[in-house]
Enzyme design. Structure first.
Site, PDB file in Angstrom:
ATOM      1  N   ARG A  63       0.819  -1.214   0.000  1.00 19.39           N
ATOM      2  CA  ARG A  63       0.000   0.000   0.000  1.00 19.39           C
ATOM      3  C   ARG A  63       0.849   1.259   0.000  1.00 19.39           C
ATOM      4  NH1 ARG A  63      -5.161   1.031   1.262  1.00 19.39           N
ATOM      5  NH2 ARG A  63      -5.538  -1.114   1.945  1.00 19.39           N
ATOM      6  N   ARG A  89     -10.205   2.879  -1.806  1.00 19.48           N
ATOM      7  CA  ARG A  89      -8.906   2.461  -1.245  1.00 19.48           C
ATOM      8  C   ARG A  89      -8.579   3.387  -0.092  1.00 19.48           C
ATOM      9  NH1 ARG A  89      -7.128  -2.343  -3.276  1.00 19.48           N
ATOM     10  NH2 ARG A  89      -7.451  -2.080  -5.491  1.00 19.48           N
ATOM     11  N   LEU A  91      -5.987   5.573   1.813  1.00 17.92           N
ATOM     12  CA  LEU A  91      -4.692   6.171   1.510  1.00 17.92           C
ATOM     13  C   LEU A  91      -3.741   5.940   2.685  1.00 17.92           C
ATOM     14  CD1 LEU A  91      -5.855   9.594   0.027  1.00 17.92           C
ATOM     15  CD2 LEU A  91      -5.107   7.557  -1.231  1.00 17.92           C
ATOM     16  N   HIS A 107     -19.126  10.252   1.019  1.00 19.72           N
ATOM     17  CA  HIS A 107     -19.493   8.938   1.547  1.00 19.72           C
ATOM     18  C   HIS A 107     -21.008   8.791   1.492  1.00 19.72           C
ATOM     19  CE1 HIS A 107     -19.043   5.244   3.817  1.00 19.72           C
ATOM     20  NE2 HIS A 107     -20.020   5.655   4.604  1.00 19.72           N
ATOM     21  N   GLY A 141      -8.333   7.761   9.679  1.00 19.92           N
ATOM     22  CA  GLY A 141      -9.317   6.722  10.008  1.00 19.92           C
ATOM     23  C   GLY A 141     -10.121   6.345   8.774  1.00 19.92           C
TER      24      GLY A 141
HETATM   25  C1  GRF Z   1     -20.180   7.084  -4.227  1.00 20.71           C
HETATM   26  O1  GRF Z   1     -21.424   6.872  -3.576  1.00 20.71           O
HETATM   27  C2  GRF Z   1     -19.108   7.288  -3.208  1.00 20.71           C
HETATM   28  O2  GRF Z   1     -19.509   8.018  -2.082  1.00 20.71           O
HETATM   29  C3  GRF Z   1     -18.822   5.874  -2.810  1.00 20.71           C
HETATM   30  O3  GRF Z   1     -18.839   5.143  -4.010  1.00 20.71           O
HETATM   31  C4  GRF Z   1     -19.718   5.817  -4.908  1.00 20.71           C
HETATM   32  C5  GRF Z   1     -18.945   6.125  -6.151  1.00 20.71           C
HETATM   33  O4  GRF Z   1     -19.849   6.358  -7.161  1.00 20.71           O
HETATM   34  N1  GRF Z   1     -17.546   5.761  -2.142  1.00 20.71           N
HETATM   35  P1  GRF Z   1     -19.319   7.030  -8.537  1.00 20.71           P
HETATM   36  O5  GRF Z   1     -18.052   6.286  -8.912  1.00 20.71           O
HETATM   37  O6  GRF Z   1     -19.077   8.486  -8.246  1.00 20.71           O
HETATM   38  O7  GRF Z   1     -20.457   6.803  -9.491  1.00 20.71           O
END
Ligand code: GRF
Length: 195
Positions: A63, A89, A91, A107, A141
């Site tokens: 990583r 992933r 970081l 998120h 985190g």
């Molecule tokens: C989004 O909901 C993001 O928050 C999550 O994965 C999804 C990615 O969707 N981590 P996209 O690749 O932007 O269509």
């Protein structure tokens, strides 16, 4: 504001930023798009004529080596802000330290509820009547950094992971476009938040 956006998947949230940046009034531009694999979403880079790079996790022994290679690519563009938009992933700490506090993430849940790679699936499994979307500052985190913006999204009785995720993404995109605007115009001061 110069943005570098990092993805792993379809990049639909990235596309919303690209579309917002089409407006000359919008004070941010995506200067490069990166991925940790040959992500479908890199097609948006071609369509919008934006440089892109893929640093495949599979090509590195660990990583940290992957993170260093990714960081080198990102820093070439001297971004003011790096956005993780569906980068699946974690970081390495060295990368977070080098980019913080100008490093944010979207998120698909109402953090601190349902952090991690399966926030939407977990909300369905928990049988909650509402989940949400959040934009946070990245720390070391998992989805645990300061919350910049979030909004509730209803979970409908017959929702599947995909139908709920689609509904959440619509909100994620609005939040992301607004947060980037707020950072560009100083309404949000990341340095103050992460001091
Ligand atoms: C989004 O909901 C993001 O928050 C999550 O994965 C999804 C990615 O969707 N981590 P996209 O690749 O932007 O269509």
């Amino acid at each position: 504001l110069k943005l570098v956006v990092l993805i792993s998947g379809g990049g639909s949230n990235l596309r919303s930023l690209l579309e917002a940046a089409q407006d000359a009034e919008y004070p941010a531009r995506v200067v490069a798009i990166g991925a940790d694999r040959d992500a479908e979403g890199l097609v948006h880079a071609e369509e919008f004529g934006i440089p892109s790079f893929a640093v495949s996790f599979a090509n590195y022994p660990d990583r940290e080596a992957w993170g260093d290679a990714l960081l080198e690519q990102v820093q070439q563009w001297q971004p003011d802000l790096v956005i993780l938009s569906g980068l699946m992933r974690l970081l390495p700490p060295r990368v977070v330290a080098a980019l913080s506090p100008n490093l944010i993430n979207t998120h698909p849940a109402y953090l601190p509820e349902f952090p991690g790679a399966h926030g939407v699936r977990d909300a369905i499994a928990a049988g909650v009547s509402e989940s949400g979307a959040s934009v946070i500052v990245v720390d070391n985190g998992v989805d645990s950094g300061p919350i910049l913006s979030q909004r509730r999204v209803a979970v409908l009785p017959n929702d599947t992971e995909s139908s709920l995720h689609d509904r959440i993404k619509l909100v994620e995109r609005e939040l992301l476009v607004q947060v980037v605007l707020d950072i560009a115009n100083g309404t949000i001061d990341l340095k103050e938040l992460v001091s």
